[in-house]
Scaffold this active site. Structure first.
Site, PDB file in Angstrom:
ATOM      1  N   TYR A 103      31.665 117.146  38.362  1.00  0.00           N
ATOM      2  CA  TYR A 103      32.281 117.243  37.028  1.00  0.00           C
ATOM      3  C   TYR A 103      31.704 116.215  36.071  1.00  0.00           C
ATOM      4  CZ  TYR A 103      34.651 113.232  38.961  1.00  0.00           C
ATOM      5  OH  TYR A 103      34.894 112.012  39.555  1.00  0.00           O
ATOM      6  N   GLY A 104      30.780 115.388  36.554  1.00  0.00           N
ATOM      7  CA  GLY A 104      30.319 114.268  35.729  1.00  0.00           C
ATOM      8  C   GLY A 104      28.819 114.224  35.601  1.00  0.00           C
ATOM      9  N   THR A 105      28.267 113.074  35.964  1.00  0.00           N
ATOM     10  CA  THR A 105      26.839 112.828  35.734  1.00  0.00           C
ATOM     11  C   THR A 105      25.942 113.597  36.692  1.00  0.00           C
ATOM     12  OG1 THR A 105      26.836 110.912  37.200  1.00  0.00           O
ATOM     13  CG2 THR A 105      27.358 110.520  34.872  1.00  0.00           C
ATOM     14  N   LEU A 106      26.545 114.320  37.651  1.00  0.00           N
ATOM     15  CA  LEU A 106      25.750 115.115  38.599  1.00  0.00           C
ATOM     16  C   LEU A 106      25.596 116.567  38.153  1.00  0.00           C
ATOM     17  CD1 LEU A 106      27.234 113.715  41.931  1.00  0.00           C
ATOM     18  CD2 LEU A 106      24.910 113.340  41.085  1.00  0.00           C
TER      19      LEU A 106
ATOM     20  N   GLU B 151      27.727 107.660  45.513  1.00  0.00           N
ATOM     21  CA  GLU B 151      29.046 107.503  44.881  1.00  0.00           C
ATOM     22  C   GLU B 151      29.862 106.387  45.518  1.00  0.00           C
ATOM     23  OE1 GLU B 151      29.454 108.693  42.166  1.00  0.00           O
ATOM     24  OE2 GLU B 151      28.298 110.532  42.023  1.00  0.00           O
TER      25      GLU B 151
HETATM   26  N1  PCA Z   1      29.287 111.821  39.567  1.00  0.00           N
HETATM   27  C1  PCA Z   1      30.195 112.640  40.307  1.00  0.00           C
HETATM   28  C2  PCA Z   1      31.492 111.957  40.193  1.00  0.00           C
HETATM   29  C3  PCA Z   1      31.416 111.226  38.928  1.00  0.00           C
HETATM   30  C4  PCA Z   1      29.982 111.176  38.612  1.00  0.00           C
HETATM   31  O1  PCA Z   1      29.464 110.671  37.656  1.00  0.00           O
HETATM   32  C5  PCA Z   1      30.231 113.996  39.678  1.00  0.00           C
HETATM   33  O2  PCA Z   1      29.449 114.293  38.761  1.00  0.00           O
HETATM   34  O3  PCA Z   1      31.063 114.802  40.084  1.00  0.00           O
END
Ligand code: PCA
Length: 140
Positions: free
Chosen positions: A7-10, A78
């Site tokens: 949900y984030g930077t991935l 992570e």
């Molecule tokens: N990476 C993981 C968790 C938060 C982040 O930045 C993601 O993208 O789900």
């Protein structure tokens, strides 16, 4: 094979996709079935899905299939080995078009471990210019 929800930077097009999602295959766009708070936390302006089901919003992200090796890499990336880092838990997700529900892994954090909540988001993490990638953080 594992299923993993990011949900984030991935996410595709986000700063950690190339380094983090090697060995994964995109499945589709999904949202959490339950509501969760989604916040940006300091000091690196990281996105955090907080493990408090029932408050916040249904959070949007992407599901991928991932090999054991890819999941092991992501766990380290992570910081799941750090007590205050992310925890990988299994939660349920629904396709954005409503067609299917699946279980997948997701990296969550506990609110008490977030140094400072910089911003409360609603249902998704936008490209965030303040985010500092791991390789640019000062060594401790
Ligand atoms: N990476 C993981 C968790 C938060 C982040 O930045 C993601 O993208 O789900």
């Amino acid at each position: 094979m594992h299923k993993i929800f990011v949900y984030g930077t991935l996410k595709r097009g986000y700063p950690n996709f190339d380094i983090g999602m090697d060995g994964t295959t995109f499945v589709g766009e999904y949202r959490t079935v339950e509501r969760f708070p989604l916040v940006i936390g300091g000091p690196w302006f990281s996105p955090n899905l907080i493990d408090e089901p029932g408050s916040g919003h249904q959070v949007k992200g992407e599901i991928f299939t991932a090999t054991d090796v890819a999941v092991e890499f992501l766990d380290r990336f992570e910081s799941t080995h750090v007590p205050t880092g992310y925890r990988r838990v299994e939660r349920s997700f629904e396709a954005l078009d409503g067609s299917t529900n699946v279980m997948a892994w997701v990296y969550v954090r506990d609110r008490v471990n977030i140094d400072a909540v910089v911003e409360e988001l609603t249902d998704s993490y936008p490209l965030e210019h303040r985010y500092i990638i791991p390789s640019k953080r000062p060594k401790t």
